[in-house]
Write an enzyme that holds these catalytic residues in place. Structure first.
Site, short mmCIF file in Angstrom:
data_model
loop_
_atom_site.label_atom_id
_atom_site.label_comp_id
_atom_site.label_asym_id
_atom_site.label_seq_id
_atom_site.Cartn_x
_atom_site.Cartn_y
_atom_site.Cartn_z
N CYS A 1 0.65 -37.69 -54.29
CA CYS A 1 0.72 -37.03 -52.98
C CYS A 1 1.92 -36.09 -52.88
O CYS A 1 3.00 -36.46 -52.42
CB CYS A 1 0.76 -38.02 -51.83
SG CYS A 1 0.59 -37.16 -50.25
N CYS B 1 -4.37 -33.08 -48.56
CA CYS B 1 -3.05 -33.61 -48.23
C CYS B 1 -2.86 -33.52 -46.71
O CYS B 1 -2.70 -32.42 -46.18
CB CYS B 1 -1.98 -32.79 -48.96
SG CYS B 1 -0.35 -33.49 -48.73
#
Lengths: 395, 186
Positions: free
Chosen positions: A162, A339
């Site tokens: 991430c 994201c």
């Protein structure tokens, strides 16, 4: 021991694929083996919110045995070596296990030791990181006790799980300091090894506005190499000039360097960078045709996220089944990744894009705009979709 | 006119070709199986013919069709439905996934607790606000009932000095100003 399909790693990728395979082909019951040493499974995207005091960290953890799909077996063990020439893997306690098809998805390894002084100071003296379940609530402790000064946030010079997480906690922290009334006496600094705040132009433009609004100081192409916790000094290397420089801080949030797990890195499945070497479209290993890979451990040139795995899992399942029945694997992954960039307590930019860094938005509105609805989606709905949809092979 | 290569071939030349020779050997080798299959096919045809000739069977089939609602439209619909099967399968798969998801949520105690907690988080501030408003109006109502004073011009003058009244009047003033300006522009 022999299994039709052996899956290395019972994380997001491993469990999703096992669940999907069993939904597609019931006859694979008891023919799928998941190997993972962990007894707890974590929904890590929640840790940003834990670090900002929004949710309790216990919400992100569930016992592994409660998540293993019915019909799959779980071996709680470490894989030590791969032997793809002989279709077998070796484990530390259960010896050699043979397979017809191998799916590699053990995730990514955090290299705490690569930053001098980090391992020993983590969780003390204002050194925090949301990348550790053990220490994630220390981020919130530190923020609560922060009385002003420099709050420093870093992003390393390696691929990370991430890529948006290092900046999410920074935006939340900045808003928290403003709420506490100490923003004017604080300096919020972002030190990142990347050349810009985000790879995809559309979201980069939106985030540059956020940085400007929040008056965050940015330093790009710099890499944290050392922490002197007693003196509260961070040492960075400028990646272009090679020069080192120091920066004082009052609290530091570190995103640690990451790499493929050692047993992958040192195997014949790895490319020169240590990642599982798969075809970027079919996710089939480039050399061993009965081996597939997905998730953070692979060399796929896209952002390493759970959302990416959600799109990779059906491709792996389709292609493994095709290969099993003698067909060519033709299902294709387009590099989709997502994201959800939290920009504050109640606002979020939902970035979705593909291999070409072209936005692939799911919603019928501009996702580069900060929205409360998308924040609620991340905080309240995505965890349910994860536990009850993705890990069950239905989403 | 030139003769083509095909026309120059004779039975003898064709038979001596290795691929033809190989195919013939394979065919001869499989002759018993082919013969068996042909017999089974012949039996099936005989059975079909006999069934069709059987008056009682014909009557039963006619009766079944007469008593059913099957018409030419039914058959046309069946064909169209068959055409749509791939799309229907996709929709069914999606519905099945959604159903499985809902069922899983329903049986997952941890998720149910999480949903309950989240609902509480959103509901509590709204409930508190509603309670505050309700209490305020109850108090206002009680005071109105107990108040036997006459409202005089002097009372109105005092009201005007109240900050909340001033705030409201500013909105009124601003609205009047904007309306005037816009009317002039037209």
């Amino acid at each position: 021991m022999h299994y039709r399909i052996v899956i290395i790693g019972a994380g997001t990728g491993g469990i999703s694929v096992a669940a999907r395979l069993l939904r597609e082909k019931h006859h694979l019951k008891d023919e799928i083996l998941l190997i993972d040493p962990a007894t707890t499974h974590y929904y890590q995207p929640l840790w940003t919110l834990v670090g900002a005091g929004i949710v309790k960290k216990e919400e992100s953890a569930r016992p592994m045995d409660s998540l293993i799909p019915d019909g799959a077996k779980w071996l709680q063990d470490h894989v030590t070596t791969f032997d793809p020439e002989n279709n077998q893997v070796e484990t530390s306690s259960h010896g050699k296990i043979q397979y017809d098809f191998l799916i590699v998805s053990p995730g990514i390894e955090i290299d705490w030791g690569r930053i001098k002084g980090l391992k020993e100071s983590l969780g003390t003296k204002g050194v925090c990181s949301n990348y550790s379940y053990e220490h994630v609530d220390y981020t919130w402790d530190t923020l609560e006790k922060f009385t002003g000064g420099t709050a420093l946030f870093t992003h390393p010079a390696t691929p990370v799980k991430c890529g948006g997480a290092p900046q999410k906690i920074m935006y939340l922290a900045e808003e928290y300091l403003a709420k506490k009334g100490i923003r004017d006496s604080s300096r919020v600094v972002f030190g990142s090894a990347n050349p810009a705040i985000f790879d995809v132009a559309k979201y980069r433009d939106a985030l540059e506005i956020v940085l400007e609004r929040k008056q965050i100081e940015t330093h790009f192409r710099v890499n944290l190499t050392e922490i002197k916790a007693d003196e509260k000094i961070a040492i960075f290397e400028n990646l272009d000039s090679g020069e080192s420089f120091e920066m004082s801080y009052d609290m530091i949030h570190v995103t640690p360097p990451m790499q493929a797990p050692a047993f992958v890195r040192n195997s014949s499945l790895a490319d020169s960078g240590g990642w599982v070497d798969v075809d970027k479209y079919t996710l089939q290993h480039k050399q061993f045709k009965n081996v597939f890979g997905l998730g953070d451990c692979t060399n796929l040139p896209t952002s390493k996220t759970g959302a990416a795995i959600r799109k990779q899992a059906p491709v792996v399942v389709q292609n493994v089944l095709d290969a099993m029945y003698g067909h060519l694997p033709i299902a294709s992954y387009d590099g989709y990744s997502s994201c959800p960039i939290v920009t504050g307590y109640g606002s979020l930019i939902l970035a979705e894009f593909d291999y070409d860094k072209v936005p692939q938005e799911s919603m019928p509105f501009n996702q580069a705009k900060e929205r409360r609805s998308m924040y609620i989606l991340k905080k309240d709905f995505l965890p349910i979709m994860y536990w009850n949809g993705m890990l069950k092979g239905t989403m | 006119m030139e003769r083509s290569a095909f026309e120059e071939q004779t039975v003898e030349t064709v038979l001596t070709r290795p691929d033809v020779e190989q195919a013939l050997i394979a065919l001869i080798d499989r002759l018993p199986k082919i013969e068996q299959s042909l017999r089974r096919l012949e039996d099936a045809v005989d059975f079909g013919m006999a069934t069709m000739k059987d008056e009682s069977v014909k009557e039963k089939v006619d009766a079944a069709i007469d008593n059913s609602n099957i018409q030419i439209e039914t058959l046309e619909a069946a064909i169209k439905l068959t055409e749509k099967l791939p799309m229907l399968l996709q929709v069914t798969n999606q519905l099945e996934s959604m159903f499985s998801f809902v069922q899983d949520v329903y049986h997952d105690e941890q998720t149910k607790a999480l949903i309950e907690q989240r609902i509480e988080e959103y509901a509590v501030p709204a409930k508190e606000k509603a309670e505050w408003t309700r209490e305020m109006w109850t108090e206002v109502q009680q005071r109105v009932e107990q108040d036997d004073r006459h409202i005089t011009l002097f009372s109105l003058m005092r009201w005007i000095k109240e900050p909340s009244v001033q705030h409201g009047l500013k909105y009124v003033q601003a609205t009047v100003d904007v309306l005037n300006e816009r009317t002039i522009k037209r």
